[in-house]
Design a protein around this motif. Structure first.
Motif, mmCIF file in Angstrom:
data_model
loop_
_atom_site.group_PDB
_atom_site.id
_atom_site.type_symbol
_atom_site.label_atom_id
_atom_site.label_comp_id
_atom_site.label_asym_id
_atom_site.label_seq_id
_atom_site.Cartn_x
_atom_site.Cartn_y
_atom_site.Cartn_z
ATOM 1 N N ARG A 154 0.514 -1.355 -0.484
ATOM 2 C CA ARG A 154 -0.072 -0.378 -0.048
ATOM 3 C C ARG A 154 0.784 1.657 -0.139
ATOM 4 N N ASP A 155 2.095 1.404 0.875
ATOM 5 C CA ASP A 155 2.357 2.503 0.633
ATOM 6 C C ASP A 155 3.467 2.310 -0.640
ATOM 7 N N ARG A 156 3.913 1.997 -1.338
ATOM 8 C CA ARG A 156 3.643 1.803 -2.312
ATOM 9 C C ARG A 156 3.266 2.543 -3.739
ATOM 10 N N LEU A 157 2.029 2.208 -3.410
ATOM 11 C CA LEU A 157 0.866 2.213 -4.235
ATOM 12 C C LEU A 157 0.342 3.864 -4.074
ATOM 13 N N GLY A 160 2.525 6.611 -5.965
ATOM 14 C CA GLY A 160 2.612 6.251 -7.422
ATOM 15 C C GLY A 160 3.451 5.506 -7.994
ATOM 16 N N GLU A 161 3.592 3.918 -7.288
ATOM 17 C CA GLU A 161 3.914 3.020 -8.053
ATOM 18 C C GLU A 161 2.906 2.048 -8.484
ATOM 19 N N GLY A 162 3.186 1.489 -9.810
ATOM 20 C CA GLY A 162 2.172 0.435 -10.248
ATOM 21 C C GLY A 162 2.527 0.010 -9.828
ATOM 22 N N PRO A 163 0.962 -1.437 -9.334
ATOM 23 C CA PRO A 163 1.187 -2.774 -9.097
ATOM 24 C C PRO A 163 2.299 -3.345 -9.518
ATOM 25 N N GLY A 164 2.248 -3.498 -10.757
ATOM 26 C CA GLY A 164 3.489 -4.545 -10.332
ATOM 27 C C GLY A 164 4.583 -4.343 -9.849
#
Length: 251
Positions: A154-157, A160-164
Motif C-alpha cells: 500500500r505504501d508503494r501504491l 505512485g508505483e504501479g501494481p507490478g
C-alpha cells in the motif's frame, strides 16, 4: 497458508466463481488439491467486489470457516460484479484479530490478499516496518504478517508505483529480510489483476464468460488453466496476461 482468487470481466454472480465449481474456493477451505503448506483454510474468509459506478469495493469478511456462514450462499447467489477478490484463510500464527486479519485488505480502489507466510514473523520484518511512516503502521487493521505485507504494498501504491512494481518491490523487501518466506500476493483495482508467485502455486485461465481468472489452484478440471512459474510477476486484464520474472533480492 491460504487460497485466493481474483476475476475481472463481464458481470457474474459471485458464487459462479467462488462456490459453484466442483473444486471451488468454498471446497478449497477444507479440501485444497494443490496446497503445499497446511491442510484446512478455516480461519476466516472474505470477498471483495465492485458495484457499477463505484470504484471503491465492498467487502464481506468473517472470522470463521466459509462453510459455517449461512448468509454466504444468498450473497454469492444474488450479488453480481465485473471484478472480485476472494480468499479463505489458514492463519500463520494464532492471534487475537478476528475478521480484521482476513483478506481482502482494501485501500481506495485496491483489494489485496497474501497466500503464504513470513518466516520469523514478527521479528524478521522489523527493518521493513521501520521504513513505513508511523501513520501507516497505526492504520493496520491487524497485527498479522499479511497485514504488514499489505502495508508495504500500500505504501508503494500511495507513492505512485504501479501494481507490478508495488508487488515486486514488496516481495523483494520481505524476502531479503525474511528468507524462506512464501509470498504469493494478489492485487486488483477492479480493472486489472497483479499477482506474484513466491513459494506456492498460481494458475490463470479465461473466465467462464470471458474475462480472466487468477487463482491459487484450478476450481475445476476443464482445459485452459495455465500454471504460473515460481518467482514470477503476473499482470493481467480481461484480454491478456503478461508474465515477468521476479529477481531474488540482492545479498
Amino acid at each position: 497458508m491460504c487460497r485466493h482468487l481474483a476475476y475481472v470481466g463481464p458481470a457474474l454472480p459471485l458464487g459462479e466463481l467462488v462456490s459453484a465449481p466442483e473444486h471451488s474456493l468454498f471446497r478449497q477451505s477444507w479440501a485444497p488439491r494443490h496446497q503445499r503448506y497446511g491442510t484446512v483454510n478455516a480461519d476466516g474468509f472474505g470477498l471483495g467486489w465492485y458495484a457499477p459506478g463505484d470504484p471503491v469495493p465492498a467487502r464481506y469478511r468473517r472470522a470463521g470457516p466459509i462453510w459455517a456462514d449461512p448468509s454466504f450462499g444468498d450473497l454469492a447467489r444474488v450479488v453480481r460484479s465485473t471484478a472480485l477478490l476472494a480468499a479463505v484463510r489458514d492463519a500463520t500464527a494464532a492471534g487475537a484479530d478476528p475478521e480484521a486479519a482476513v483478506a481482502p485488505y482494501a485501500d481506495g480502489p485496491w483489494l489485496f490478499s497474501h497466500n503464504g507466510a513470513v518466516a520469523g514473523w514478527p521479528e524478521s520484518l522489523a527493518k521493513p516496518a521501520a521504513s513505513l511512516e508511523p501513520l501507516a503502521l497505526l492504520e493496520l487493521e491487524s497485527r498479522c504478517d499479511a497485514a504488514l505485507v499489505w502495508a508495504l504494498v500500500r505504501d508503494r501504491l500511495r507513492r505512485g508505483e504501479g501494481p507490478g512494481d508495488a508487488l515486486g518491490g514488496a516481495v523483494r523487501a520481505v524476502a531479503a529480510a525474511a528468507p524462506g518466506s512464501r509470498l504469493n500476493l494478489l492485487l486488483t483495482d477492479g480493472r486489472s489483476i497483479a499477482a506474484t508467485t513466491w513459494g506456492d502455486t498460481l494458475f490463470h485461465r479465461p473466465g467462464p464468460a470471458g474475462g480472466r481468472v487468477v487463482a491459487s489452484e484450478p476450481y475445476d478440471d476443464e482445459p485452459g488453466w495455465r500454471a504460473v512459474p515460481d518467482r514470477t510477476l503476473l499482470l493481467a486484464d480481461a484480454r491478456e496476461v503478461t508474465l515477468l520474472p521476479l529477481k531474488e533480492p540482492s545479498a
